[in-house]
Design a protein around this motif. Structure first.
Motif, PDB file in Angstrom:
ATOM      1  N   LYS A   1       0.830  -1.208   0.000  1.00 56.08           N
ATOM      2  CA  LYS A   1       0.000   0.000   0.000  1.00 56.08           C
ATOM      3  C   LYS A   1       0.865   1.259   0.000  1.00 56.08           C
ATOM      4  CE  LYS A   1      -3.492   2.402   2.743  1.00 56.08           C
ATOM      5  NZ  LYS A   1      -4.297   2.380   3.989  1.00 56.08           N
ATOM      6  N   ASN A   2       1.909   1.258   0.819  1.00 59.67           N
ATOM      7  CA  ASN A   2       2.809   2.413   0.869  1.00 59.67           C
ATOM      8  C   ASN A   2       3.541   2.616  -0.453  1.00 59.67           C
ATOM      9  OD1 ASN A   2       2.111   2.881   3.542  1.00 59.67           O
ATOM     10  ND2 ASN A   2       3.785   1.619   4.341  1.00 59.67           N
ATOM     11  N   ALA A   3       3.834   1.517  -1.162  1.00 56.62           N
ATOM     12  CA  ALA A   3       4.505   1.637  -2.462  1.00 56.62           C
ATOM     13  C   ALA A   3       3.611   2.360  -3.470  1.00 56.62           C
ATOM     14  CB  ALA A   3       4.890   0.252  -2.975  1.00 56.62           C
ATOM     15  N   VAL A   4       2.321   2.052  -3.455  1.00 58.36           N
ATOM     16  CA  VAL A   4       1.387   2.738  -4.359  1.00 58.36           C
ATOM     17  C   VAL A   4       1.314   4.223  -4.014  1.00 58.36           C
ATOM     18  CG1 VAL A   4      -1.007   2.856  -5.131  1.00 58.36           C
ATOM     19  CG2 VAL A   4       0.053   0.633  -4.724  1.00 58.36           C
ATOM     20  N   GLU A   5       1.202   4.513  -2.737  1.00 56.12           N
ATOM     21  CA  GLU A   5       1.103   5.913  -2.311  1.00 56.12           C
ATOM     22  C   GLU A   5       2.380   6.686  -2.647  1.00 56.12           C
ATOM     23  OE1 GLU A   5      -0.175   8.329   1.756  1.00 56.12           O
ATOM     24  OE2 GLU A   5       0.495   6.244   1.855  1.00 56.12           O
ATOM     25  N   GLU A   6       3.518   6.061  -2.428  1.00 53.45           N
ATOM     26  CA  GLU A   6       4.791   6.720  -2.732  1.00 53.45           C
ATOM     27  C   GLU A   6       4.937   6.977  -4.229  1.00 53.45           C
ATOM     28  OE1 GLU A   6       9.602   5.891  -2.150  1.00 53.45           O
ATOM     29  OE2 GLU A   6       8.101   4.469  -1.397  1.00 53.45           O
ATOM     30  N   TYR A   7       4.525   6.016  -5.058  1.00 53.91           N
ATOM     31  CA  TYR A   7       4.629   6.192  -6.510  1.00 53.91           C
ATOM     32  C   TYR A   7       3.740   7.339  -6.983  1.00 53.91           C
ATOM     33  CZ  TYR A   7       5.005   4.920 -11.440  1.00 53.91           C
ATOM     34  OH  TYR A   7       5.256   4.948 -12.788  1.00 53.91           O
ATOM     35  N   VAL A   8       2.554   7.457  -6.411  1.00 56.21           N
ATOM     36  CA  VAL A   8       1.636   8.536  -6.807  1.00 56.21           C
ATOM     37  C   VAL A   8       2.251   9.893  -6.505  1.00 56.21           C
ATOM     38  CG1 VAL A   8      -0.583   9.605  -6.282  1.00 56.21           C
ATOM     39  CG2 VAL A   8      -0.449   7.138  -6.610  1.00 56.21           C
ATOM     40  N   TYR A   9       2.761  10.066  -5.282  1.00 53.38           N
ATOM     41  CA  TYR A   9       3.325  11.362  -4.894  1.00 53.38           C
ATOM     42  C   TYR A   9       4.592  11.686  -5.687  1.00 53.38           C
ATOM     43  CZ  TYR A   9       0.120  11.282  -0.917  1.00 53.38           C
ATOM     44  OH  TYR A   9      -1.005  11.259  -0.129  1.00 53.38           O
TER      45      TYR A   9
ATOM     46  N   ASP B   1      -1.442  -4.967  -8.054  1.00 55.31           N
ATOM     47  CA  ASP B   1      -2.047  -4.744  -9.372  1.00 55.31           C
ATOM     48  C   ASP B   1      -2.225  -3.255  -9.664  1.00 55.31           C
ATOM     49  OD1 ASP B   1      -2.145  -7.474  -9.586  1.00 55.31           O
ATOM     50  OD2 ASP B   1      -4.248  -7.636  -8.970  1.00 55.31           O
ATOM     51  N   LYS B   2      -2.587  -2.498  -8.646  1.00 57.55           N
ATOM     52  CA  LYS B   2      -2.765  -1.055  -8.835  1.00 57.55           C
ATOM     53  C   LYS B   2      -1.439  -0.381  -9.187  1.00 57.55           C
ATOM     54  CE  LYS B   2      -6.042   0.939  -8.171  1.00 57.55           C
ATOM     55  NZ  LYS B   2      -7.127   1.428  -9.067  1.00 57.55           N
ATOM     56  N   LEU B   3      -0.354  -0.820  -8.559  1.00 66.95           N
ATOM     57  CA  LEU B   3       0.963  -0.250  -8.863  1.00 66.95           C
ATOM     58  C   LEU B   3       1.400  -0.587 -10.287  1.00 66.95           C
ATOM     59  CD1 LEU B   3       3.448   1.282  -7.842  1.00 66.95           C
ATOM     60  CD2 LEU B   3       4.342  -0.892  -6.986  1.00 66.95           C
ATOM     61  N   GLN B   4       1.164  -1.813 -10.720  1.00 64.56           N
ATOM     62  CA  GLN B   4       1.511  -2.191 -12.088  1.00 64.56           C
ATOM     63  C   GLN B   4       0.704  -1.398 -13.109  1.00 64.56           C
ATOM     64  OE1 GLN B   4       4.000  -4.125 -12.973  1.00 64.56           O
ATOM     65  NE2 GLN B   4       4.528  -4.509 -10.825  1.00 64.56           N
ATOM     66  N   GLU B   5      -0.536  -1.119 -12.788  1.00 63.17           N
ATOM     67  CA  GLU B   5      -1.369  -0.323 -13.693  1.00 63.17           C
ATOM     68  C   GLU B   5      -0.834   1.098 -13.833  1.00 63.17           C
ATOM     69  OE1 GLU B   5      -6.043   1.173 -14.029  1.00 63.17           O
ATOM     70  OE2 GLU B   5      -5.401  -0.218 -12.442  1.00 63.17           O
ATOM     71  N   LEU B   6      -0.369   1.669 -12.729  1.00 64.48           N
ATOM     72  CA  LEU B   6       0.197   3.017 -12.796  1.00 64.48           C
ATOM     73  C   LEU B   6       1.509   3.041 -13.574  1.00 64.48           C
ATOM     74  CD1 LEU B   6      -0.433   4.274  -9.141  1.00 64.48           C
ATOM     75  CD2 LEU B   6      -1.683   4.910 -11.202  1.00 64.48           C
ATOM     76  N   LYS B   7       2.311   1.991 -13.420  1.00 70.46           N
ATOM     77  CA  LYS B   7       3.598   1.958 -14.115  1.00 70.46           C
ATOM     78  C   LYS B   7       3.431   1.824 -15.629  1.00 70.46           C
ATOM     79  CE  LYS B   7       6.557   0.262 -10.399  1.00 70.46           C
ATOM     80  NZ  LYS B   7       7.477  -0.805  -9.941  1.00 70.46           N
ATOM     81  N   LYS B   8       2.315   1.298 -16.084  1.00 66.69           N
ATOM     82  CA  LYS B   8       2.081   1.234 -17.527  1.00 66.69           C
ATOM     83  C   LYS B   8       2.037   2.629 -18.138  1.00 66.69           C
ATOM     84  CE  LYS B   8      -0.494  -3.130 -17.513  1.00 66.69           C
ATOM     85  NZ  LYS B   8      -1.812  -3.772 -17.787  1.00 66.69           N
ATOM     86  N   TYR B   9       1.559   3.600 -17.369  1.00 71.04           N
ATOM     87  CA  TYR B   9       1.527   4.978 -17.855  1.00 71.04           C
ATOM     88  C   TYR B   9       2.845   5.709 -17.577  1.00 71.04           C
ATOM     89  CZ  TYR B   9      -3.521   4.142 -17.948  1.00 71.04           C
ATOM     90  OH  TYR B   9      -4.771   3.622 -18.192  1.00 71.04           O
ATOM     91  N   GLY B  10       3.499   5.358 -16.492  1.00 73.59           N
ATOM     92  CA  GLY B  10       4.675   6.124 -16.088  1.00 73.59           C
ATOM     93  C   GLY B  10       5.989   5.647 -16.670  1.00 73.59           C
TER      94      GLY B  10
END
Length: 351
Positions: A133-141, A188-197
């Protein structure tokens, strides 16, 4: 019958009280006798000690001035008497009983161990879930901050607006529906964000590292071209190289130069938001290929020249007379110089 029973009870009670009183008086008398005996014994001991002290120890002594003073032995005896008057001290051993603690049964102990293992595993899973969860939040910020700085030149305005909305929705989801989700949901949410980033991040990294890779490849090509030029000019350092192999090197360098120029020209025509024509990994691979192909040929060591024994012997014999001749010439020259010096001295004398 009731009266008879009552009389019997009264008689029994009276008889028991009589026996109790008799026993109590007997015990009291016994203790009193013991006390008197102990006291008499103590008095006798004290009397004997005082008598002995009076006979053998003077209470007063005469000092050198003639005055009577109390002796040190008398002081010690007084302290001893005071100690004896305090009474006797009796030591009694206290009984100590030890009892072992009750141990748990093997089945109950195994149950506790199993429960402890389950709790440890549960803590581990909870930590992994929180880390995801923290990894997703850190990637967003982090990615949202970079979009406004270093990544701004590598993304179009339309894509930036779209990606900003996705990041904001993900942040809101983390504090609402995604507050307590399984670990796999966050992964899964982190992988989805990395597809764009990741495409944007790749463009930025390629842009930063490409100039150095191209510069290194260009330097290696120039170095090999200098060796080829020296070989054409009959440089003795490269006169041992095989002409056929040098032709291969020259052709390879020509192709490498053409490849490098074409990639650089094509890349310069693209904007920063487009995917690169050539990647840094391809340039590095081309540089390694050049080293593996050209270096074994151009840096081939010269073969050692072995001089035949007959020729070496002839050279040594030829050098001997020359050395001797040189010695004779030196000797004749010195003699000539000496005669000239003598002649000049004679002329000086004549003058």
């Amino acid at each position: 019958f009731k009266l008879l029973h009552l009389r019997t009870m009264v008689f029994s009670f009276t008889l028991s009280m009589y026996h109790f009183v008799i026993a109590f008086l007997f015990e009291l008398r016994k203790r009193k006798c013991l006390y008197l005996l102990d006291k008499m014994q103590v008095d006798q001991e004290e009397g004997g000690q005082q008598k002995c002290h009076a006979e053998h120890t003077p209470e007063e002594e005469i000092d050198h001035t003639g005055a009577k003073t109390k002796s040190a032995v008398s002081d010690k005896q007084d302290r001893l008497n005071q100690t004896l008057k305090k009474g006797k001290v009796k030591s009694i051993d206290l009984p100590i009983q030890s009892s072992l603690c009750r141990q748990l049964g093997q089945d109950l102990l195994n149950s506790y161990i199993e429960n402890e293992g389950k709790m440890i595993m549960q803590d581990k899973l909870e930590k992994e879930r929180n880390d995801a969860k923290n990894a997703v939040e850190e990637y967003v910020y982090d990615f949202r901050d970079r979009l406004g700085t270093v990544y701004e030149k590598f993304i179009t305005p339309e894509d930036m607006n779209k990606l900003s909305v996705i990041l904001e929705d993900t942040e809101n989801w983390l504090y609402e529906d995604g507050e307590d989700q399984p670990k796999q949901v966050y992964v899964d949410k982190l992988q989805e964000l990395k597809k764009y980033g990741q495409p944007i991040q790749m463009k930025y990294m390629e842009h930063e590292e490409r100039p150095k890779a191209l510069n290194d490849l260009g330097k290696k090509i120039q170095l090999v071209m200098k060796v080829i030029e020296a070989y054409r000019n009959k440089d003795e350092r490269y006169d041992h190289l095989d002409p056929a192999e040098m032709e291969k090197v020259e052709k390879y360098i020509s192709d490498a130069m053409s490849w490098l120029n074409s990639k650089m020209n094509a890349q310069n025509k693209l904007s920063l938001t487009q995917d690169p024509v050539v990647k840094v990994s391809e340039i590095v691979a081309k540089s390694k290929e050049l080293d593996n192909f050209c270096n074994p040929i151009i840096y081939k060591p010269k073969p050692k020249v072995e001089v035949p024994e007959d020729k070496a012997k002839a050279n040594s014999e030829h050098n001997g007379p020359m050395d001797g001749q040189s010695g004779n010439e030196t000797k004749s020259d010195s003699t000539k110089d000496s005669s000239q010096h003598t002649k000049s001295s004679g002329e000086m004398e004549v003058d």
